[in-house]
Design an enzyme around this catalytic site. Sequence first.
Site, PDB file in Angstrom:
ATOM      1  N   ARG A  60       0.630   2.344   0.207  1.00 42.33           N
ATOM      2  CA  ARG A  60       1.047   3.157  -1.114  1.00 42.33           C
ATOM      3  C   ARG A  60       0.032   2.938  -2.096  1.00 42.33           C
ATOM      4  NH1 ARG A  60       4.309  -1.201  -1.325  1.00 42.33           N
ATOM      5  NH2 ARG A  60       4.446  -0.718   0.883  1.00 42.33           N
ATOM      6  N   GLY A 103      -2.770   0.820  -3.215  1.00 45.69           N
ATOM      7  CA  GLY A 103      -3.903   0.869  -2.188  1.00 45.69           C
ATOM      8  C   GLY A 103      -3.928  -0.264  -1.436  1.00 45.69           C
ATOM      9  N   HIS A 104      -2.769  -0.517  -0.732  1.00 42.53           N
ATOM     10  CA  HIS A 104      -2.614  -1.363   0.295  1.00 42.53           C
ATOM     11  C   HIS A 104      -1.326  -1.236   0.942  1.00 42.53           C
ATOM     12  CE1 HIS A 104      -0.730  -3.340  -3.519  1.00 42.53           C
ATOM     13  NE2 HIS A 104       0.307  -3.009  -2.725  1.00 42.53           N
ATOM     14  N   ALA A 105      -0.943  -1.938   2.073  1.00 46.39           N
ATOM     15  CA  ALA A 105       0.211  -2.040   2.766  1.00 46.39           C
ATOM     16  C   ALA A 105       0.773  -3.084   2.959  1.00 46.39           C
ATOM     17  CB  ALA A 105       0.257  -1.375   4.162  1.00 46.39           C
TER      18      ALA A 105
END
Length: 141
Positions: free
Chosen positions: A105, A58-60
């Site tokens: 992702r 839950g981040h890039a």
Amino acid sequence: MKEVIGNSSVDFCKVIELDKHHHANGNLTVVENQSPIPFDIKRIYYLYDIPGGESRGGHAHRSLQQLLVAISGSFDVVLDDGTNQRRVTLNRPYQGLLIVPGIWRVLDNFSSGAVCLCIASDHYDEDDYIRDYQSFLDSRK
Ligand code: T46
């Protein structure tokens, strides 16, 4: 604040077949710097004991490259470049998903006993994360 490196696409993320040494007494897989991954390895961590129904990520990342391997069990990785999404299932310890910088992702659908090995191109750096989805979309403009 670090810039996002490159104008990446989910299509740049690919499943890489890892070397597999098959023997009657079991198998062995090797990953080395630059072979078959396109970066030098600076860090390894792994996700395990993930309760059913939970998700991770839950981040890039702005510059980090990673190879994710389901060394036990299975899970899905949802890749998102701000325009297109792709869901990749990992369920073989001899396959690794290369994730390039600038890709949001989410890991979900973990099987019981799943272990996600993460091979990373750099040390842990919270400044490399984009953890807010709107900020991620803004970074893609
Ligand atoms: C990714 C997915 C697949 C550290 O102190 N050092 C580390 O090297 C890492 C990876 C994490 N941490 C700390 C930071 C947080 O307090 O561990 C805690 C959990 O990290 P995070 O919420 O980032 O965990 P995930 O599973 O959501 O994401 C991790 C990686 O951070 C990320 O790069 O792609 O696994």
